[in-house]
Design a protein around this motif. Sequence first.
Motif, PDB file in Angstrom:
ATOM      1  N   HIS A 166       0.997  -1.248  -0.009  1.00 45.08           N
ATOM      2  CA  HIS A 166       0.014   0.100  -0.037  1.00 45.08           C
ATOM      3  C   HIS A 166       0.702   1.231   0.238  1.00 45.08           C
ATOM      4  CE1 HIS A 166      -3.910  -1.727   0.744  1.00 45.08           C
ATOM      5  NE2 HIS A 166      -3.393  -2.719   1.315  1.00 45.08           N
ATOM      6  N   PHE A 167       2.066   1.239   0.838  1.00 49.81           N
ATOM      7  CA  PHE A 167       2.602   2.307   0.862  1.00 49.81           C
ATOM      8  C   PHE A 167       3.444   2.817  -0.263  1.00 49.81           C
ATOM      9  CE2 PHE A 167       3.466   1.632   5.883  1.00 49.81           C
ATOM     10  CZ  PHE A 167       2.302   1.936   6.058  1.00 49.81           C
ATOM     11  N   THR A 168       3.668   1.712  -1.264  1.00 52.53           N
ATOM     12  CA  THR A 168       4.290   2.083  -2.580  1.00 52.53           C
ATOM     13  C   THR A 168       3.357   3.176  -3.397  1.00 52.53           C
ATOM     14  OG1 THR A 168       4.928   1.142  -4.619  1.00 52.53           O
ATOM     15  CG2 THR A 168       2.751   0.313  -3.970  1.00 52.53           C
ATOM     16  N   HIS A 169       2.102   3.449  -3.078  1.00 55.53           N
ATOM     17  CA  HIS A 169       1.228   4.427  -3.577  1.00 55.53           C
ATOM     18  C   HIS A 169       1.378   5.954  -2.850  1.00 55.53           C
ATOM     19  CE1 HIS A 169      -0.091   1.375  -6.177  1.00 55.53           C
ATOM     20  NE2 HIS A 169      -0.871   0.750  -4.911  1.00 55.53           N
ATOM     21  N   ALA A 213      -5.444  -4.035   3.905  1.00 58.17           N
ATOM     22  CA  ALA A 213      -4.444  -4.943   4.789  1.00 58.17           C
ATOM     23  C   ALA A 213      -5.368  -5.634   5.413  1.00 58.17           C
ATOM     24  CB  ALA A 213      -3.544  -4.262   5.402  1.00 58.17           C
ATOM     25  N   CYS A 214      -6.481  -5.200   6.068  1.00 56.46           N
ATOM     26  CA  CYS A 214      -7.186  -6.060   7.021  1.00 56.46           C
ATOM     27  C   CYS A 214      -8.870  -6.313   6.355  1.00 56.46           C
ATOM     28  CB  CYS A 214      -7.586  -5.376   8.365  1.00 56.46           C
ATOM     29  SG  CYS A 214      -5.872  -5.248   9.285  1.00 56.46           S
ATOM     30  N   HIS A 215      -9.168  -5.303   5.455  1.00 55.18           N
ATOM     31  CA  HIS A 215     -10.640  -5.389   5.101  1.00 55.18           C
ATOM     32  C   HIS A 215     -10.693  -5.945   3.575  1.00 55.18           C
ATOM     33  CE1 HIS A 215     -12.743  -2.934   8.181  1.00 55.18           C
ATOM     34  NE2 HIS A 215     -11.531  -2.463   8.391  1.00 55.18           N
ATOM     35  N   THR A 216      -9.509  -6.629   3.038  1.00 56.69           N
ATOM     36  CA  THR A 216      -9.406  -7.177   1.896  1.00 56.69           C
ATOM     37  C   THR A 216      -9.230  -8.754   2.445  1.00 56.69           C
ATOM     38  OG1 THR A 216      -9.161  -5.391   0.429  1.00 56.69           O
ATOM     39  CG2 THR A 216      -8.718  -7.326  -0.315  1.00 56.69           C
ATOM     40  N   PRO A 217      -9.998  -9.663   1.740  1.00 60.60           N
ATOM     41  CA  PRO A 217      -9.392 -10.994   1.859  1.00 60.60           C
ATOM     42  C   PRO A 217      -8.257 -11.467   1.243  1.00 60.60           C
ATOM     43  CG  PRO A 217     -11.316 -11.149   0.387  1.00 60.60           C
ATOM     44  CD  PRO A 217     -11.357  -9.651   0.765  1.00 60.60           C
ATOM     45  N   LEU A 218      -7.452 -12.153   1.943  1.00 58.44           N
ATOM     46  CA  LEU A 218      -5.946 -12.497   1.520  1.00 58.44           C
ATOM     47  C   LEU A 218      -6.210 -13.700   0.675  1.00 58.44           C
ATOM     48  CD1 LEU A 218      -4.102 -11.777   4.607  1.00 58.44           C
ATOM     49  CD2 LEU A 218      -4.567 -10.234   2.696  1.00 58.44           C
ATOM     50  N   ASN A 219      -5.231 -14.239  -0.262  1.00 53.75           N
ATOM     51  CA  ASN A 219      -5.034 -15.385  -0.900  1.00 53.75           C
ATOM     52  C   ASN A 219      -4.030 -16.063  -0.054  1.00 53.75           C
ATOM     53  OD1 ASN A 219      -2.330 -14.798  -1.370  1.00 53.75           O
ATOM     54  ND2 ASN A 219      -3.010 -14.181  -3.509  1.00 53.75           N
TER      55      ASN A 219
END
Length: 442
Positions: A135-138, A215-221
Amino acid sequence: MKGRRAVMAGVAVIVVALMGAYRGYAAHAGEPAPSPVTAPVTAPVVASSDTAAAARGAKLAAVGDCVSCHTATGGQPLAGGLPLQTPFGVIYSTNITPDDDTGIGRWSLDAFARAMRRGVSSDGHLLYPAFPYPHFTHINDADIGSLYAWLMSRAPISAPTPHNELIFPLGFRPIMAVWNLLYLHTGDEAAPSPSEASDVARGRYLVESLGHCGACHTPLNRLGAERRDRALQGGTIEGWDAPALTDLAARPTPWTQAQLVSYLRTGLASEHGAAAGSMRPVTRMLADASASDVDAISAYLLALPAGARSGPEHAVASPPASAASVPVSTSPRSGANLFAAACASCHAQGAPMSTDGARPPLSLSTAVNADSPRNTVRIILDGIDWHESDSAPFMPSFANTFTDAQIAELANYTRERFTARGSWPSLDADAVAHFRKDGLPR
Ligand code: HEC
Ligand code: HEC
Ligand code: HEC
């Protein structure tokens, strides 16, 4: 236990695949395998005129949660050492105070920018995405500069970072090059589009970059990367469900801008409930962010297309029953007795808590209305930590007070009493035991 072993076996397969992929990558990639930057980075020079940038950086750091992740329990701010539990083992946050030897005191702005944008430390080793660099990349140049000025203006603290405890062979960091190739999407994704209102654009930028809400609100693969096709549609983190943020305006009790701002800044929205679990520290930090940035985040979330519905496991459906119409269970079930003894002093209608400070009734709680019993069980187990100087609410932990069976009965009774949805069919002592194991060790 069985489930856990299956997960570990799955992880082992993935790790072997990654190793294979890495070997292929190292051997054939046109791009060279990641090589350490051996040249020492020059010591930073921070002009005193950078205090304005540092002040901006402090507000931005509150959106980026730097302090909560980089501070161990009882430790010095930003000196690192907080253990982060991941399915792949324990990763410790690092010391990011300007200490020369154990922190980032010798880092140039470029080295800092590279770490934030590409997940590469100053000596060239690759960082793990437990650090939200995807995320910080943006983050834009100006904000990177302000964060840097702020960090460099902190007091240096000497504190070596403990060694990570990762499953073999993830301790071998170069493997992350493959992960980055697959999942690190650098570039200007969070840049405003001309059709967007300026506060919505600012909110999108903050949510996608510094705020790292996904990082928390999106499901992870299975490799711990966010599923971009289900961005912000709800994930599970540290034993809690982080609900979908894509339908806030379309909920049975829709969130308004004012409620969302209140929730994000104080941890409480009187129409929805309180922030608990891993959301609590986020709100504690956002209290120090700039008010206009929190407004922007809220404006963006409420403008998200309501069509994107969460999966059934995270969906929050069905209107909460109004307090008056809720059938109060009269059956002499032990859930009712337990509730009367342990919970009613705070949660019964008319209890001092509900009249003092306009606290939400449990009928409005997202957790009690959710399809999964996870967060209701979690809050009974964990409570809401007391935090001095915190105006937000406190609830004791009941993890050591009740058995798994009692907690299942309490949670089911709570839902039956306060919603029209009935108890959770899947919730029994075994399910509670499972939720217990999923949480953070305390
Ligand atoms: C979710 C937890 C988390 C948050 C939030 C977080 N970090 Fe980190 N950060 C980590 C972890 C864990 C590492 C170490 C990763 C590793 O060792 O591979 C790290 C590493 C770093 C590094 C590299 C340090 C080194 O020695 O290589 C920098 C720089 C950094 N973080 C800065 C920040 C800043 C600035 C913020 C706020 C904008 C921030 N972090 C927010 C968890 C976090
Ligand atoms: C470290 C993980 C984590 C991060 C980062 C995080 N959240 Fe959360 N969030 C959670 C969890 C867990 C919950 C559920 C808390 C509860 O039930 O009390 C939650 C709940 C919420 C809720 C309430 C939803 C509802 O239906 O009641 C909102 C709104 C929210 N988060 C917004 C955000 C925003 C905006 C960001 C980014 C600035 C963010 N969160 C970042 C973990 C996180
Ligand atoms: C000392 C007072 C106190 C006691 C006792 C207590 N709670 Fe709580 N509880 C709170 C507070 C404060 C909150 C945060 C929400 C609020 O302020 O209304 C909360 C929140 C909750 C929530 C989540 C609501 C939301 O915000 O989404 C649930 C579910 C819950 N409590 C269930 C229980 C159950 C079940 C018991 C008994 C085992 C219990 N509580 C005992 C004070 C208490």
